[in-house]
Design a protein around this motif. Sequence first.
Motif, PDB file in Angstrom:
ATOM      1  N   VAL A   9       0.843  -1.200   0.000  1.00 51.11           N
ATOM      2  CA  VAL A   9       0.000   0.000   0.000  1.00 51.11           C
ATOM      3  C   VAL A   9       0.875   1.245   0.000  1.00 51.11           C
ATOM      4  CG1 VAL A   9      -1.679   1.351   1.332  1.00 51.11           C
ATOM      5  CG2 VAL A   9      -1.993  -1.113   1.066  1.00 51.11           C
ATOM      6  N   GLU A  10       1.908   1.246   0.813  1.00 53.41           N
ATOM      7  CA  GLU A  10       2.801   2.401   0.882  1.00 53.41           C
ATOM      8  C   GLU A  10       3.477   2.652  -0.462  1.00 53.41           C
ATOM      9  OE1 GLU A  10       4.426   5.753   2.156  1.00 53.41           O
ATOM     10  OE2 GLU A  10       2.987   4.580   3.284  1.00 53.41           O
ATOM     11  N   ASP A  11       3.931   1.588  -1.110  1.00 52.90           N
ATOM     12  CA  ASP A  11       4.569   1.725  -2.426  1.00 52.90           C
ATOM     13  C   ASP A  11       3.601   2.295  -3.464  1.00 52.90           C
ATOM     14  OD1 ASP A  11       6.896   0.728  -1.340  1.00 52.90           O
ATOM     15  OD2 ASP A  11       6.691  -1.273  -2.242  1.00 52.90           O
ATOM     16  N   VAL A  12       2.371   1.795  -3.461  1.00 51.73           N
ATOM     17  CA  VAL A  12       1.374   2.289  -4.423  1.00 51.73           C
ATOM     18  C   VAL A  12       1.057   3.754  -4.151  1.00 51.73           C
ATOM     19  CG1 VAL A  12      -1.051   2.095  -5.133  1.00 51.73           C
ATOM     20  CG2 VAL A  12       0.359   0.037  -4.944  1.00 51.73           C
ATOM     21  N   LEU A  13       0.827   4.108  -2.878  1.00 44.00           N
ATOM     22  CA  LEU A  13       0.510   5.497  -2.546  1.00 44.00           C
ATOM     23  C   LEU A  13       1.656   6.441  -2.885  1.00 44.00           C
ATOM     24  CD1 LEU A  13      -1.345   5.084   0.865  1.00 44.00           C
ATOM     25  CD2 LEU A  13      -2.338   5.695  -1.346  1.00 44.00           C
ATOM     26  N   THR A  14       2.865   6.035  -2.596  1.00 43.12           N
ATOM     27  CA  THR A  14       4.024   6.868  -2.912  1.00 43.12           C
ATOM     28  C   THR A  14       4.177   7.031  -4.412  1.00 43.12           C
ATOM     29  OG1 THR A  14       5.151   6.209  -0.881  1.00 43.12           O
ATOM     30  CG2 THR A  14       6.536   7.078  -2.655  1.00 43.12           C
ATOM     31  N   GLY A  15       4.091   5.925  -5.147  1.00 41.81           N
ATOM     32  CA  GLY A  15       4.219   5.991  -6.597  1.00 41.81           C
ATOM     33  C   GLY A  15       3.115   6.827  -7.222  1.00 41.81           C
ATOM     34  N   PHE A  16       1.880   6.629  -6.766  1.00 39.10           N
ATOM     35  CA  PHE A  16       0.752   7.386  -7.307  1.00 39.10           C
ATOM     36  C   PHE A  16       0.922   8.872  -7.019  1.00 39.10           C
ATOM     37  CE2 PHE A  16      -3.611   9.047  -7.153  1.00 39.10           C
ATOM     38  CZ  PHE A  16      -4.056   8.676  -8.415  1.00 39.10           C
ATOM     39  N   SER A  17       1.297   9.196  -5.806  1.00 43.58           N
ATOM     40  CA  SER A  17       1.497  10.598  -5.420  1.00 43.58           C
ATOM     41  C   SER A  17       2.595  11.244  -6.257  1.00 43.58           C
ATOM     42  CB  SER A  17       1.845  10.671  -3.931  1.00 43.58           C
ATOM     43  OG  SER A  17       2.162  11.981  -3.567  1.00 43.58           O
ATOM     44  N   ASP A  18       3.703  10.563  -6.426  1.00 45.01           N
ATOM     45  CA  ASP A  18       4.817  11.103  -7.208  1.00 45.01           C
ATOM     46  C   ASP A  18       4.419  11.332  -8.671  1.00 45.01           C
ATOM     47  OD1 ASP A  18       6.354  10.981  -4.922  1.00 45.01           O
ATOM     48  OD2 ASP A  18       7.537   9.245  -5.564  1.00 45.01           O
ATOM     49  N   VAL A  19       3.773  10.344  -9.261  1.00 47.42           N
ATOM     50  CA  VAL A  19       3.381  10.457 -10.667  1.00 47.42           C
ATOM     51  C   VAL A  19       2.337  11.547 -10.850  1.00 47.42           C
ATOM     52  CG1 VAL A  19       2.179   9.241 -12.534  1.00 47.42           C
ATOM     53  CG2 VAL A  19       4.009   8.104 -11.296  1.00 47.42           C
ATOM     54  N   MET A  20       1.328  11.575  -9.993  1.00 47.32           N
ATOM     55  CA  MET A  20       0.283  12.598 -10.121  1.00 47.32           C
ATOM     56  C   MET A  20       0.871  13.988  -9.925  1.00 47.32           C
ATOM     57  SD  MET A  20      -2.364  11.156 -11.142  1.00 47.32           S
ATOM     58  CE  MET A  20      -3.505  12.507 -11.028  1.00 47.32           C
ATOM     59  N   SER A  21       1.816  14.109  -9.024  1.00 50.73           N
ATOM     60  CA  SER A  21       2.465  15.396  -8.804  1.00 50.73           C
ATOM     61  C   SER A  21       3.158  15.857 -10.070  1.00 50.73           C
ATOM     62  CB  SER A  21       3.463  15.293  -7.653  1.00 50.73           C
ATOM     63  OG  SER A  21       4.146  16.504  -7.492  1.00 50.73           O
ATOM     64  N   ARG A  22       3.935  14.959 -10.664  1.00 55.63           N
ATOM     65  CA  ARG A  22       4.653  15.334 -11.887  1.00 55.63           C
ATOM     66  C   ARG A  22       3.692  15.624 -13.028  1.00 55.63           C
ATOM     67  NH1 ARG A  22       7.797  10.942 -10.368  1.00 55.63           N
ATOM     68  NH2 ARG A  22       6.989   9.701 -12.096  1.00 55.63           N
ATOM     69  N   LEU A  23       2.688  14.779 -13.198  1.00 57.07           N
ATOM     70  CA  LEU A  23       1.779  14.942 -14.329  1.00 57.07           C
ATOM     71  C   LEU A  23       0.847  16.127 -14.194  1.00 57.07           C
ATOM     72  CD1 LEU A  23       0.683  11.275 -15.117  1.00 57.07           C
ATOM     73  CD2 LEU A  23       2.125  12.759 -16.502  1.00 57.07           C
ATOM     74  N   MET A  24       0.221  16.246 -13.047  1.00 57.07           N
ATOM     75  CA  MET A  24      -0.840  17.236 -12.901  1.00 57.07           C
ATOM     76  C   MET A  24      -0.349  18.549 -12.297  1.00 57.07           C
ATOM     77  SD  MET A  24      -3.465  15.907 -14.181  1.00 57.07           S
ATOM     78  CE  MET A  24      -4.292  14.394 -14.537  1.00 57.07           C
ATOM     79  N   ILE A  25       0.318  18.477 -11.189  1.00 56.33           N
ATOM     80  CA  ILE A  25       0.711  19.707 -10.501  1.00 56.33           C
ATOM     81  C   ILE A  25       1.722  20.489 -11.324  1.00 56.33           C
ATOM     82  CG2 ILE A  25       1.793  20.665  -8.427  1.00 56.33           C
ATOM     83  CD1 ILE A  25       0.514  18.287  -6.887  1.00 56.33           C
ATOM     84  N   ASP A  26       2.718  19.808 -11.854  1.00 52.58           N
ATOM     85  CA  ASP A  26       3.705  20.510 -12.675  1.00 52.58           C
ATOM     86  C   ASP A  26       3.053  21.150 -13.897  1.00 52.58           C
ATOM     87  OD1 ASP A  26       5.587  19.708 -10.845  1.00 52.58           O
ATOM     88  OD2 ASP A  26       6.550  18.233 -12.152  1.00 52.58           O
ATOM     89  N   GLN A  27       2.147  20.416 -14.543  1.00 54.80           N
ATOM     90  CA  GLN A  27       1.440  20.959 -15.704  1.00 54.80           C
ATOM     91  C   GLN A  27       0.562  22.142 -15.299  1.00 54.80           C
ATOM     92  OE1 GLN A  27       1.411  20.212 -19.076  1.00 54.80           O
ATOM     93  NE2 GLN A  27       3.242  19.042 -18.610  1.00 54.80           N
ATOM     94  N   TYR A  28      -0.114  22.022 -14.165  1.00 56.15           N
ATOM     95  CA  TYR A  28      -0.983  23.090 -13.660  1.00 56.15           C
ATOM     96  C   TYR A  28      -0.153  24.344 -13.390  1.00 56.15           C
ATOM     97  CZ  TYR A  28      -4.438  25.318 -10.581  1.00 56.15           C
ATOM     98  OH  TYR A  28      -5.317  26.182  -9.997  1.00 56.15           O
TER      99      TYR A  28
END
Length: 173
Positions: A9-28
């Motif tokens: 669960v920790e690995d999935v949450l960390t990976g999801f958070s990192d990817v979403m940050s790069r994809l969405m927040i950086d683009q935003y």
Amino acid sequence: MADSGSTEVEDVLTGFSDVMSRLMIDQYQQQITELELTLPQAQVLRVLRRGPLPTGQLAVELRMSAPAITQLTDRLVRKGLIERRPAVGDRRCVIVDLSGSGRLLIDEFRRRRREIFNRALIGLSEAEQKQVIDVLGKVVRVLETYEFGATTRKSGPARSKRAMSAPSPSPAE
């Protein structure tokens, strides 16, 4: 179900958070910079996407002081992205809402977000894409209920369903 403290669960949450940050927040952030908006200005537009609000309520939602909201809305009015009007029956209360240009800008933010999300799902089959969207929609609704309570966020579940209903990506995107 995996224990909430498990490594998986920790690995999935960390990976999801990192990817979403790069994809969405950086683009935003890139998009608001291109449009010469500050992050607080973009947050005002995001909140007003749900509908017009009195400036006092906007200040509460964004955890800002009344003078800070006044300065922020002044700048957005000058940019033509929001409009102000007195509340019906109480001229001391000011209502702010997106202008036509502000709505177009929000539509463009949302279009770009969908485009990014659709490109991210392009390696999945159509059935898998639908499954991801359905599951993410359910997760968002559960998290909103957990975070805000079922009755305190009037636009929660309905907003989530709309936000998560992205069309299937086409290879051209």
